[in-house]
Design a protein around this motif. Structure first.
Motif, PDB file in Angstrom:
ATOM      1  N   UNK A   1      47.418  40.354  47.540  1.00  0.00           N
ATOM      2  CA  UNK A   1      47.117  41.509  46.703  1.00  0.00           C
ATOM      3  C   UNK A   1      45.880  42.208  47.225  1.00  0.00           C
ATOM      4  N   UNK A   2      45.888  43.526  47.159  1.00  0.00           N
ATOM      5  CA  UNK A   2      44.680  44.309  47.410  1.00  0.00           C
ATOM      6  C   UNK A   2      44.392  45.027  46.095  1.00  0.00           C
ATOM      7  N   UNK A   3      43.297  44.631  45.449  1.00  0.00           N
ATOM      8  CA  UNK A   3      42.941  45.137  44.134  1.00  0.00           C
ATOM      9  C   UNK A   3      41.636  45.915  44.185  1.00  0.00           C
ATOM     10  N   UNK A   4      41.502  46.850  43.254  1.00  0.00           N
ATOM     11  CA  UNK A   4      40.246  47.593  43.109  1.00  0.00           C
ATOM     12  C   UNK A   4      39.847  47.563  41.642  1.00  0.00           C
ATOM     13  N   UNK A   5      38.700  47.010  41.371  1.00  0.00           N
ATOM     14  CA  UNK A   5      38.175  46.955  40.017  1.00  0.00           C
ATOM     15  C   UNK A   5      37.714  48.346  39.594  1.00  0.00           C
ATOM     16  N   UNK A   6      37.995  48.721  38.330  1.00  0.00           N
ATOM     17  CA  UNK A   6      37.657  50.056  37.840  1.00  0.00           C
ATOM     18  C   UNK A   6      36.796  49.996  36.572  1.00  0.00           C
ATOM     19  N   UNK A   7      35.547  49.547  36.694  1.00  0.00           N
ATOM     20  CA  UNK A   7      34.680  49.518  35.504  1.00  0.00           C
ATOM     21  C   UNK A   7      34.460  50.905  34.915  1.00  0.00           C
TER      22      UNK A   7
ATOM     23  N   UNK B   1      35.449  43.749  27.182  1.00  0.00           N
ATOM     24  CA  UNK B   1      35.386  44.972  27.991  1.00  0.00           C
ATOM     25  C   UNK B   1      35.103  44.608  29.453  1.00  0.00           C
ATOM     26  N   UNK B   2      34.154  43.714  29.667  1.00  0.00           N
ATOM     27  CA  UNK B   2      33.809  43.297  31.030  1.00  0.00           C
ATOM     28  C   UNK B   2      34.998  42.614  31.710  1.00  0.00           C
ATOM     29  N   UNK B   3      35.655  41.730  30.989  1.00  0.00           N
ATOM     30  CA  UNK B   3      36.767  40.975  31.583  1.00  0.00           C
ATOM     31  C   UNK B   3      37.968  41.846  31.913  1.00  0.00           C
ATOM     32  N   UNK B   4      38.166  42.934  31.185  1.00  0.00           N
ATOM     33  CA  UNK B   4      39.302  43.813  31.470  1.00  0.00           C
ATOM     34  C   UNK B   4      39.097  44.656  32.722  1.00  0.00           C
ATOM     35  N   UNK B   5      37.893  44.633  33.272  1.00  0.00           N
ATOM     36  CA  UNK B   5      37.659  45.405  34.503  1.00  0.00           C
ATOM     37  C   UNK B   5      37.175  44.532  35.649  1.00  0.00           C
ATOM     38  N   UNK B   6      37.203  43.236  35.486  1.00  0.00           N
ATOM     39  CA  UNK B   6      36.666  42.324  36.490  1.00  0.00           C
ATOM     40  C   UNK B   6      37.800  41.644  37.247  1.00  0.00           C
ATOM     41  N   UNK B   7      37.838  41.830  38.539  1.00  0.00           N
ATOM     42  CA  UNK B   7      38.914  41.276  39.356  1.00  0.00           C
ATOM     43  C   UNK B   7      38.677  39.815  39.724  1.00  0.00           C
ATOM     44  N   UNK B   8      37.533  39.261  39.388  1.00  0.00           N
ATOM     45  CA  UNK B   8      37.250  37.873  39.771  1.00  0.00           C
ATOM     46  C   UNK B   8      37.769  36.903  38.775  1.00  0.00           C
TER      47      UNK B   8
ATOM     48  N   UNK C   1      47.340  46.442  31.333  1.00  0.00           N
ATOM     49  CA  UNK C   1      46.311  45.898  30.452  1.00  0.00           C
ATOM     50  C   UNK C   1      44.923  46.038  31.062  1.00  0.00           C
ATOM     51  N   UNK C   2      44.787  45.683  32.322  1.00  0.00           N
ATOM     52  CA  UNK C   2      43.484  45.653  32.983  1.00  0.00           C
ATOM     53  C   UNK C   2      43.127  47.004  33.597  1.00  0.00           C
ATOM     54  N   UNK C   3      41.836  47.238  33.793  1.00  0.00           N
ATOM     55  CA  UNK C   3      41.339  48.415  34.504  1.00  0.00           C
ATOM     56  C   UNK C   3      41.141  48.024  35.965  1.00  0.00           C
ATOM     57  N   UNK C   4      42.221  47.601  36.569  1.00  0.00           N
ATOM     58  CA  UNK C   4      42.218  47.175  37.964  1.00  0.00           C
ATOM     59  C   UNK C   4      43.409  47.836  38.644  1.00  0.00           C
ATOM     60  N   UNK C   5      43.163  48.515  39.729  1.00  0.00           N
ATOM     61  CA  UNK C   5      44.244  49.137  40.496  1.00  0.00           C
ATOM     62  C   UNK C   5      44.813  48.123  41.475  1.00  0.00           C
ATOM     63  N   UNK C   6      46.116  48.017  41.498  1.00  0.00           N
ATOM     64  CA  UNK C   6      46.789  47.209  42.521  1.00  0.00           C
ATOM     65  C   UNK C   6      47.177  48.187  43.622  1.00  0.00           C
ATOM     66  N   UNK C   7      46.407  48.175  44.702  1.00  0.00           N
ATOM     67  CA  UNK C   7      46.618  49.142  45.777  1.00  0.00           C
ATOM     68  C   UNK C   7      47.841  48.806  46.612  1.00  0.00           C
TER      69      UNK C   7
END
Length: 94
Positions: free
Chosen positions: A30-36, A87-94, A13-19
């Protein structure tokens, strides 16, 4: 393992990579990377569909999110400020 399945579900769902992740006996790392950049390329309808998969208005009998109807999609698509916030929330890891 249910934790891995849940992470994969959220990742779809999210544009966040779970590394990487590590499950401990009483917590998780978790080590995450936000992908705006990725979410910026999604269409408005893709944003609405992903949001409604995360927060469905209706569910199927098995508990999975039901396919969103046109009125449900339009509730997001016809409000530019709501769409921008989703849109902002789907790419925000905070």
């Amino acid at each position: 393992m249910w934790i891995r399945e849940r992470l994969e579900s959220l990742n779809s769902v999210f544009a966040i990579d779970c590394l990487t992740f590590s499950v401990m006996h009483n917590h998780i790392h978790l080590v995450l990377r936000s992908r705006p950049d990725v979410v910026a390329a999604w269409s408005d309808e893709e944003i609405a569909r992903r949001w409604l998969r995360l927060f469905p208005r209706r569910r199927n009998e098995d508990g999975s999110p039901a396919e969103p109807s046109k009125p449900e999609l339009d509730m997001i698509l016809k409000q530019p400020e709501v769409l921008a916030e989703r849109r902002k929330r789907l790419s925000d890891a905070r």
